[in-house]
Write a protein that holds these residues in place. Sequence first.
Motif, PDB file in Angstrom:
ATOM      1  N   ALA A  63     -14.222   7.183  -5.509  1.00 19.20           N
ATOM      2  CA  ALA A  63     -13.698   6.130  -6.391  1.00 19.20           C
ATOM      3  C   ALA A  63     -14.774   5.132  -6.802  1.00 19.20           C
ATOM      4  O   ALA A  63     -14.543   4.276  -7.657  1.00 19.20           O
ATOM      5  CB  ALA A  63     -12.539   5.402  -5.718  1.00 19.20           C
ATOM      6  N   GLU A  64     -15.967   5.230  -6.194  1.00 20.40           N
ATOM      7  CA  GLU A  64     -17.082   4.356  -6.569  1.00 20.40           C
ATOM      8  C   GLU A  64     -18.066   5.045  -7.502  1.00 20.40           C
ATOM      9  O   GLU A  64     -19.013   4.407  -7.984  1.00 20.40           O
ATOM     10  CB  GLU A  64     -17.830   3.874  -5.310  1.00 20.40           C
ATOM     11  CG  GLU A  64     -16.971   3.132  -4.305  1.00 20.40           C
ATOM     12  CD  GLU A  64     -16.328   1.883  -4.900  1.00 20.40           C
ATOM     13  OE1 GLU A  64     -16.975   1.251  -5.750  1.00 20.40           O
ATOM     14  OE2 GLU A  64     -15.181   1.572  -4.517  1.00 20.40           O
ATOM     15  N   ARG A  87       0.816  -1.215   0.000  1.00 19.29           N
ATOM     16  CA  ARG A  87       0.000   0.000   0.000  1.00 19.29           C
ATOM     17  C   ARG A  87       0.851   1.267   0.000  1.00 19.29           C
ATOM     18  O   ARG A  87       0.474   2.273  -0.600  1.00 19.29           O
ATOM     19  CB  ARG A  87      -0.884  -0.028   1.246  1.00 19.29           C
ATOM     20  CG  ARG A  87      -1.926   1.057   1.247  1.00 19.29           C
ATOM     21  CD  ARG A  87      -2.977   0.770   2.289  1.00 19.29           C
ATOM     22  NE  ARG A  87      -4.121   1.645   2.152  1.00 19.29           N
ATOM     23  CZ  ARG A  87      -5.228   1.516   2.844  1.00 19.29           C
ATOM     24  NH1 ARG A  87      -5.348   0.529   3.713  1.00 19.29           N
ATOM     25  NH2 ARG A  87      -6.228   2.365   2.676  1.00 19.29           N
ATOM     26  N   HIS A 146      -8.439   8.672  -9.447  1.00 18.35           N
ATOM     27  CA  HIS A 146      -8.214   9.279  -8.132  1.00 18.35           C
ATOM     28  C   HIS A 146      -7.146  10.372  -8.212  1.00 18.35           C
ATOM     29  O   HIS A 146      -7.271  11.425  -7.560  1.00 18.35           O
ATOM     30  CB  HIS A 146      -7.798   8.209  -7.124  1.00 18.35           C
ATOM     31  CG  HIS A 146      -7.140   8.760  -5.899  1.00 18.35           C
ATOM     32  ND1 HIS A 146      -7.818   9.493  -4.942  1.00 18.35           N
ATOM     33  CD2 HIS A 146      -5.837   8.724  -5.485  1.00 18.35           C
ATOM     34  CE1 HIS A 146      -6.972   9.868  -3.990  1.00 18.35           C
ATOM     35  NE2 HIS A 146      -5.771   9.417  -4.295  1.00 18.35           N
ATOM     36  N   GLU A 185     -14.427  12.500   0.547  1.00 16.69           N
ATOM     37  CA  GLU A 185     -14.382  11.078   0.880  1.00 16.69           C
ATOM     38  C   GLU A 185     -13.822  10.324  -0.316  1.00 16.69           C
ATOM     39  O   GLU A 185     -14.569   9.854  -1.178  1.00 16.69           O
ATOM     40  CB  GLU A 185     -15.803  10.596   1.212  1.00 16.69           C
ATOM     41  CG  GLU A 185     -16.465  11.333   2.349  1.00 16.69           C
ATOM     42  CD  GLU A 185     -15.922  10.883   3.710  1.00 16.69           C
ATOM     43  OE1 GLU A 185     -15.203   9.860   3.770  1.00 16.69           O
ATOM     44  OE2 GLU A 185     -16.210  11.590   4.702  1.00 16.69           O
ATOM     45  N   GLU A 186     -12.513  10.175  -0.366  1.00 16.03           N
ATOM     46  CA  GLU A 186     -11.900   9.642  -1.576  1.00 16.03           C
ATOM     47  C   GLU A 186     -12.374   8.224  -1.899  1.00 16.03           C
ATOM     48  O   GLU A 186     -12.501   7.870  -3.065  1.00 16.03           O
ATOM     49  CB  GLU A 186     -10.375   9.722  -1.523  1.00 16.03           C
ATOM     50  CG  GLU A 186      -9.735   8.957  -0.393  1.00 16.03           C
ATOM     51  CD  GLU A 186      -8.204   9.073  -0.422  1.00 16.03           C
ATOM     52  OE1 GLU A 186      -7.693  10.181  -0.674  1.00 16.03           O
ATOM     53  OE2 GLU A 186      -7.533   8.058  -0.198  1.00 16.03           O
ATOM     54  N   ALA A 187     -12.667   7.433  -0.870  1.00 22.61           N
ATOM     55  CA  ALA A 187     -13.121   6.056  -1.133  1.00 22.61           C
ATOM     56  C   ALA A 187     -14.473   6.061  -1.841  1.00 22.61           C
ATOM     57  O   ALA A 187     -14.722   5.263  -2.745  1.00 22.61           O
ATOM     58  CB  ALA A 187     -13.208   5.272   0.171  1.00 22.61           C
ATOM     59  N   ARG A 188     -15.351   6.997  -1.446  1.00 19.53           N
ATOM     60  CA  ARG A 188     -16.661   7.060  -2.102  1.00 19.53           C
ATOM     61  C   ARG A 188     -16.556   7.653  -3.515  1.00 19.53           C
ATOM     62  O   ARG A 188     -17.284   7.247  -4.413  1.00 19.53           O
ATOM     63  CB  ARG A 188     -17.635   7.902  -1.259  1.00 19.53           C
ATOM     64  CG  ARG A 188     -18.032   7.179   0.023  1.00 19.53           C
ATOM     65  CD  ARG A 188     -19.113   7.916   0.775  1.00 19.53           C
ATOM     66  NE  ARG A 188     -19.239   7.379   2.126  1.00 19.53           N
ATOM     67  CZ  ARG A 188     -19.775   8.037   3.151  1.00 19.53           C
ATOM     68  NH1 ARG A 188     -20.264   9.262   2.970  1.00 19.53           N
ATOM     69  NH2 ARG A 188     -19.846   7.481   4.335  1.00 19.53           N
ATOM     70  N   GLN A 194      -9.029   3.017 -11.118  1.00 17.77           N
ATOM     71  CA  GLN A 194      -9.470   3.892 -10.015  1.00 17.77           C
ATOM     72  C   GLN A 194      -8.320   4.756  -9.506  1.00 17.77           C
ATOM     73  O   GLN A 194      -8.514   5.913  -9.133  1.00 17.77           O
ATOM     74  CB  GLN A 194     -10.046   3.045  -8.878  1.00 17.77           C
ATOM     75  CG  GLN A 194     -11.449   2.518  -9.164  1.00 17.77           C
ATOM     76  CD  GLN A 194     -11.920   1.537  -8.100  1.00 17.77           C
ATOM     77  OE1 GLN A 194     -11.216   0.578  -7.774  1.00 17.77           O
ATOM     78  NE2 GLN A 194     -13.099   1.780  -7.543  1.00 17.77           N
ATOM     79  N   TRP A 237      -7.743  -0.535  -4.786  1.00 17.78           N
ATOM     80  CA  TRP A 237      -8.329   0.036  -5.991  1.00 17.78           C
ATOM     81  C   TRP A 237      -7.755  -0.631  -7.236  1.00 17.78           C
ATOM     82  O   TRP A 237      -6.592  -1.084  -7.241  1.00 17.78           O
ATOM     83  CB  TRP A 237      -7.995   1.534  -6.070  1.00 17.78           C
ATOM     84  CG  TRP A 237      -8.833   2.406  -5.199  1.00 17.78           C
ATOM     85  CD1 TRP A 237     -10.056   2.132  -4.665  1.00 17.78           C
ATOM     86  CD2 TRP A 237      -8.497   3.740  -4.782  1.00 17.78           C
ATOM     87  NE1 TRP A 237     -10.507   3.214  -3.936  1.00 17.78           N
ATOM     88  CE2 TRP A 237      -9.577   4.213  -3.993  1.00 17.78           C
ATOM     89  CE3 TRP A 237      -7.416   4.584  -4.995  1.00 17.78           C
ATOM     90  CZ2 TRP A 237      -9.586   5.488  -3.430  1.00 17.78           C
ATOM     91  CZ3 TRP A 237      -7.415   5.857  -4.437  1.00 17.78           C
ATOM     92  CH2 TRP A 237      -8.497   6.294  -3.659  1.00 17.78           C
TER      93      TRP A 237
END
Lengths: 184, 184, 184, 184
Positions: free
Chosen positions: A108-109, A16, A76, A103-106, A72, A68
């Motif tokens: 990316a969706e 990571r 990102h 909210e970077e995770a959201r 993604q 990801w």
Amino acid sequence: MNSTGNITPEEQEKLRYPIGKYDRSQPLTEASLREAIDAIAGMPGELRAAVVTLSDEQLDMPYRPGGWSLRQVIHHLADSHMNAYIRMKLALTEENPTIKPYEEARWAELPDAQGDVEISLDLLDALHLRWVLLLDNLTPEQWKRTFNHPESGVTPLAMAAHVYAWHGKHHCTQVKNLREKMEW
Amino acid sequence: MNSTGNITPEEQEKLRYPIGKYDRSQPLTEASLREAIDAIAGMPGELRAAVVTLSDEQLDMPYRPGGWSLRQVIHHLADSHMNAYIRMKLALTEENPTIKPYEEARWAELPDAQGDVEISLDLLDALHLRWVLLLDNLTPEQWKRTFNHPESGVTPLAMAAHVYAWHGKHHCTQVKNLREKMEW
Amino acid sequence: MNSTGNITPEEQEKLRYPIGKYDRSQPLTEASLREAIDAIAGMPGELRAAVVTLSDEQLDMPYRPGGWSLRQVIHHLADSHMNAYIRMKLALTEENPTIKPYEEARWAELPDAQGDVEISLDLLDALHLRWVLLLDNLTPEQWKRTFNHPESGVTPLAMAAHVYAWHGKHHCTQVKNLREKMEW
Amino acid sequence: MNSTGNITPEEQEKLRYPIGKYDRSQPLTEASLREAIDAIAGMPGELRAAVVTLSDEQLDMPYRPGGWSLRQVIHHLADSHMNAYIRMKLALTEENPTIKPYEEARWAELPDAQGDVEISLDLLDALHLRWVLLLDNLTPEQWKRTFNHPESGVTPLAMAAHVYAWHGKHHCTQVKNLREKMEW
């Protein structure tokens, strides 16, 4: 991997953060700032060179188990660096403004994170040209200006430049490491 | 102009808002939303076609007495629409988030607003492709999601799409009107 | 259409040449040359604005019965204008060089003519910028320089500029006419 | 340099051909062809990364005493690779066509070779995407198809791909070597 074939937390961390986390205690010098700007300038070309030969199937592979997809990661980078560019301009035009995290995770969706990577490669080309044009023209006083990030705190522009130079290299290395591992 | 050769406030207003201000009371229909997305999609090409033949001297002319240069208008569109895109993604990933406004007049004085317009034309091409990819995939529920602008208030995404369709046309018309007046 | 529902040859011709064929007898003036350069400059933006909202299915529709798909038209413009640019540079650096024609119908069947249209839109943006930079700097003597086309004969650069201004408008109008007819 | 401070012919040759000349006798294998396509795909990103931080003054420096400026090298790559792409498509659509060479030294003196390098970087991005899309889809039979170059003779497409992979690396290395020497 440990004896049961699973990836250990240490291995996950290494996948990571292949170049380590950004070290906020590192000294910021004029020379390291110059290097940071050069790294920001060079990143879109390096990323393009690293991914342009990949097929759609390869782009949809995760850079690490549970992580990801390369696609993604690329989108990102465009999202993150647009936010970064805006934060730096806020700091230049207001007094220590509190910026809006995302909210970077959201993100990316969202559907646009599944699109053609060429779009974000083009976006990064143009965005980093404008960004570097801005950074190349800052005075020493301006480099000390700050924005306030609700979580990470007051951030001078000189540090932000180092952070985003690191951030580009961080994700490019994730991509390159997968390519190497997969022998693409 | 009035008898003393000055521009009247009414004439200034007409130069500044050639297609009028955005009317927040207009009904938002499925058809008008489709038109708004199409307008957002088409804007970068229209802007490019309108300015690509202009010389650096022409690009540095103000679109109205005392107003931004065409160059500043073009860079402003890139800045404004990056902010807009980010706001819409915030609304899709958080509950009515309060977004961070920016001082557009000060941004237009930063060094990157003096750069080559081709950079922002490229940025708009790529940004609007991603933006439209996002908008084309929203559900009726998502169109009702909102962000909170500290000054203009709670804004549903459907309204934001109309506002930015208007915003693109607003500035493109400023550019085209100067071209026509100057017989470029 | 005639009484049997077929398209008459005259209607086919009108669909194929919506702005007529290029008229080699038209007088070439300084003003018409300026207009031609402006048309070449503006074409990539106009084309982008005309096609950017279309889906893949729409892009794969023929612009007329039995004709190229819109996608093929767009890739053809990139191919044709690269060839044109090269011919003009040959004329500027050699004495009436005989240029190499190409089989445009066969080129439109090669695999790259099925690719993402965004690639050729980007290519046209960049190519026309370089092309106009070249044309904007030609002397009256250079405008008289010629290349020799094996079929259409000796062509001065001033005429070539008019031909390719026409050529861009010719294909953009084919695209726009289909959009209008289909109510897209 | 020799004792009088001049560059010897051997040194000139080394500066001019930093990775050697293309060796037409090298065996062409499936693996080397795959590498060649990957090199063509990666070149625009590598070139962009190598030059994007350079100032206009740096871009106007010759890569070797008496050689082209970096700017001319970049524009030459766009010119050369447009010609190469066209030659390969001619070979795919005609029987061993005789292609039209061009006077690269004279092309490098035309006004468009003094323009903004960003234009040719964008052009190379788009051109190489189309080129690789074409190359990725050729059958073994198509790789054997040829064009006839009036000077270098009959060239199969498989060899042409190797030549242009070399050609990109050749010029990128010239650029990188100057950067290293100048400590930019």
